[in-house]
Write an enzyme that holds these catalytic residues in place. Sequence first.
Site, PDB file in Angstrom:
ATOM      1  N   ASP A  63     -10.807 -38.805  59.599  1.00  0.00           N
ATOM      2  CA  ASP A  63     -11.687 -37.706  60.004  1.00  0.00           C
ATOM      3  C   ASP A  63     -10.896 -36.444  60.340  1.00  0.00           C
ATOM      4  OD1 ASP A  63     -14.292 -36.662  60.666  1.00  0.00           O
ATOM      5  OD2 ASP A  63     -13.781 -36.856  62.780  1.00  0.00           O
ATOM      6  N   SER A 122     -18.478 -33.191  61.810  1.00  0.00           N
ATOM      7  CA  SER A 122     -18.682 -34.214  60.783  1.00  0.00           C
ATOM      8  C   SER A 122     -20.126 -34.697  60.820  1.00  0.00           C
ATOM      9  CB  SER A 122     -17.741 -35.400  61.025  1.00  0.00           C
ATOM     10  OG  SER A 122     -16.390 -34.981  61.063  1.00  0.00           O
ATOM     11  N   GLN A 156     -16.698 -36.948  52.707  1.00  0.00           N
ATOM     12  CA  GLN A 156     -17.340 -36.547  53.950  1.00  0.00           C
ATOM     13  C   GLN A 156     -18.147 -35.272  53.736  1.00  0.00           C
ATOM     14  OE1 GLN A 156     -15.361 -34.480  57.545  1.00  0.00           O
ATOM     15  NE2 GLN A 156     -15.429 -36.622  58.184  1.00  0.00           N
TER      16      GLN A 156
END
Length: 272
Positions: A193, A213, A263
């Site tokens: 991430d 995110s 993502q």
Amino acid sequence: MATIEEALEIERIERDIFRGASTKTQLQRTFGGQVAGQALVSAVRTVEPRYQVHSLHGYFLRPGNPQQPTVYQVERIRDGRSFCTRRVTGIQDGQAIFTMSASFHLGDTGPEHQDEMPPVASPEELGDSQETMSPERLWALREWEHWDIRMVPQESVVRREGVAAQQQVWFRYRQPLPDDPLFHVCTLAYMSDMTLLGSSKVTHPDEPTQNASLDHAMWFLRPFRADDWLLYDQSSPSAGFGRGLTSGRIFDRKGELVASVVQEGLIRTLRD
């Protein structure tokens, strides 16, 4: 700040219910990688050791409070002969902040191929982040002091024709980690991430945005160690409507493609 062992620490409080530790942080929201990593550790604890994680798909539903622990409820969706599936929900104050599906596989044999690692400067050429970090990024150095994260300068990234935005990052954990392969998988879930959403800002460096995110998917392709150098080759094929789509390929130092990540994140323009 917290070591990766501390960041991924969970406590079993029922057969399929776990509590993830809260750790010292400068962040106002729980780091998404920590939530994903703790959720994956929780899923791993409900699966026989002979199964290995091969993919996960998660959604960040609400910002987490970094001062509070997160409770993870694991659902045993399927236990098959070759595959196992788990669904994990991270909860704070009675509300879901994260949900994830994770799939496990015994492994098998079949055709093999992979992309080549792109040309890139070596991590040694870039210098230790503790010495090269810009003053405005020193907070990140303190937050992730146990990681060596080396950004490839934009002028040194070899451009691929037709790709809108590219970014490359070398990273590794500074101290030796346990040999357990599943620990390295959970560690990579934590680290995946980090920096990825930034690839959507490469072509908009001066535009102030709110970033977060939204969802995260990973595929674990080959064995690796998170305490050896890994190249995170990132791109952003699209941005619009306040969201940015990003993808990353993670290679080890030998050029083996070990993981792939996609993502989508919030990159909402800040208004005066």
